[in-house]
Design a protein around this motif. Structure first.
Motif, short mmCIF file in Angstrom:
data_model
loop_
_atom_site.label_atom_id
_atom_site.label_comp_id
_atom_site.label_asym_id
_atom_site.label_seq_id
_atom_site.Cartn_x
_atom_site.Cartn_y
_atom_site.Cartn_z
N SER A 1 0.87 -1.17 0.00
CA SER A 1 0.00 0.00 0.00
C SER A 1 0.91 1.23 0.00
CB SER A 1 -0.92 -0.01 1.22
OG SER A 1 -1.84 -1.08 1.13
N VAL A 2 1.13 1.77 -1.17
CA VAL A 2 2.14 2.82 -1.37
C VAL A 2 1.56 4.18 -0.98
CG1 VAL A 2 3.54 4.02 -3.10
CG2 VAL A 2 3.33 1.52 -3.15
N ALA B 1 1.64 1.46 -8.79
CA ALA B 1 1.47 1.42 -7.34
C ALA B 1 0.05 1.82 -6.99
CB ALA B 1 2.47 2.36 -6.67
N THR B 2 -0.45 1.27 -5.88
CA THR B 2 -1.79 1.59 -5.41
C THR B 2 -1.81 1.67 -3.89
OG1 THR B 2 -2.43 -0.75 -5.30
CG2 THR B 2 -2.95 0.44 -7.35
N LEU C 1 -11.51 4.33 -1.73
CA LEU C 1 -10.71 5.05 -2.71
C LEU C 1 -9.43 4.26 -2.92
CD1 LEU C 1 -10.95 8.71 -1.30
CD2 LEU C 1 -12.58 7.51 -2.76
N ILE C 2 -8.88 4.34 -4.13
CA ILE C 2 -7.59 3.71 -4.42
C ILE C 2 -6.72 4.69 -5.19
CG2 ILE C 2 -6.37 1.83 -5.59
CD1 ILE C 2 -8.84 0.10 -5.32
N SER C 3 -5.60 5.07 -4.61
CA SER C 3 -4.64 5.90 -5.34
C SER C 3 -3.93 5.02 -6.36
CB SER C 3 -3.64 6.55 -4.39
OG SER C 3 -3.05 5.57 -3.54
N GLU D 1 5.27 4.67 -7.95
CA GLU D 1 5.81 4.83 -6.60
C GLU D 1 6.88 5.91 -6.55
OE1 GLU D 1 8.08 1.96 -3.34
OE2 GLU D 1 6.69 1.08 -4.80
N GLY D 2 6.81 6.73 -5.51
CA GLY D 2 7.82 7.74 -5.27
C GLY D 2 8.83 7.22 -4.26
#
Length: 216
Positions: free
Chosen positions: A12-13, A153-154, A180-182, A186-187
């Motif tokens: 979970s990023v 990524a999510t 919600l899902i971002s 990935e940072g």
């Protein structure tokens, strides 16, 4: 990537690269895979709102308790449960008949089966909500697994005001925000995964209290 590796490496990023965008082509592939998730009677009790406009992201971030990743990610997806999925009953019944699910005289059963499926939810709003939540959640997990396999990524989020999310994305009454899902790239995110409970605490065999003790 093999499925087992996807599941073991998915995280979970919380931090995203705001300069890398998810393309329409990627979204097409992602949602084609997502919608392969199972649902009761194949009603597909879900709807996805992909929020990527900067102004819309600001509104959604406010509805999501100010979580930065809502704006930072390429998109944030509002996963909705559909309380009126029963409207597809006739279409589903016709397809079931065409595929032989009802036997050789399936065409004669379409109306009866469609009515039965529709009434199951119309007469039991709680069941309709439960099924919508189950189906949208199954689809959401499929989305996150598929995204990882695609190099994306999510992060699922439940920290939001349902009514504020509804207002931000203009949801009709029959839809409700399940999560919600971002979604993005990935940072700078390098936190260790939190520990999972041992199997003996989460798996029982045959009945409650008979914990799973795998033989070595």
């Amino acid at each position: 990537m093999e499925t087992k590796e996807v599941l073991r490496s998915r995280r979970s990023v919380k931090v995203y690269d705001p300069n890398r965008k998810v393309t329409d082509e990627q979204l097409t592939e992602l949602f084609e895979l997502t919608t392969l998730a199972p649902s009761a009677w194949n009603f597909q009790h879900y709807k996805f709102i992909v929020v990527r406009d900067p102004d819309q992201k600001k509104k959604l971030r406010k509805a999501a308790m100010g979580q930065e990743k809502v704006e930072q990610a390429s998109a944030t997806i509002v996963v909705c449960g559909d309380l009126a999925a029963y409207r597809r009953a006739r279409r589903v019944a016709e397809e079931f008949a065409d595929k032989g699910f009802y036997g050789p005289d399936g065409d004669s059963k379409v109306e009866e089966q469609a009515r039965m499926m529709r009434d199951t939810y119309v007469n039991d709003p709680q069941k309709a909500r439960d099924e919508a939540l189950r189906s949208s959640s199954l689809a959401a997990m499929s989305l996150m697994v598929a995204a990882k396999d695609m190099g994306l990524a999510t992060c699922p989020m439940i920290g939001f005001s349902p009514e504020a999310v509804r207002e931000a994305v203009d949801l009709p009454e029959e839809l409700f925000p399940a999560m919600l899902i971002s979604l993005g790239y990935e940072g700078d995110f390098n936190l260790d995964r939190c520990a999972r409970l041992p199997l003996s605490e989460v798996v029982d065999i045959d009945r409650y209290g008979e914990s799973f003790q795998p033989q070595s």
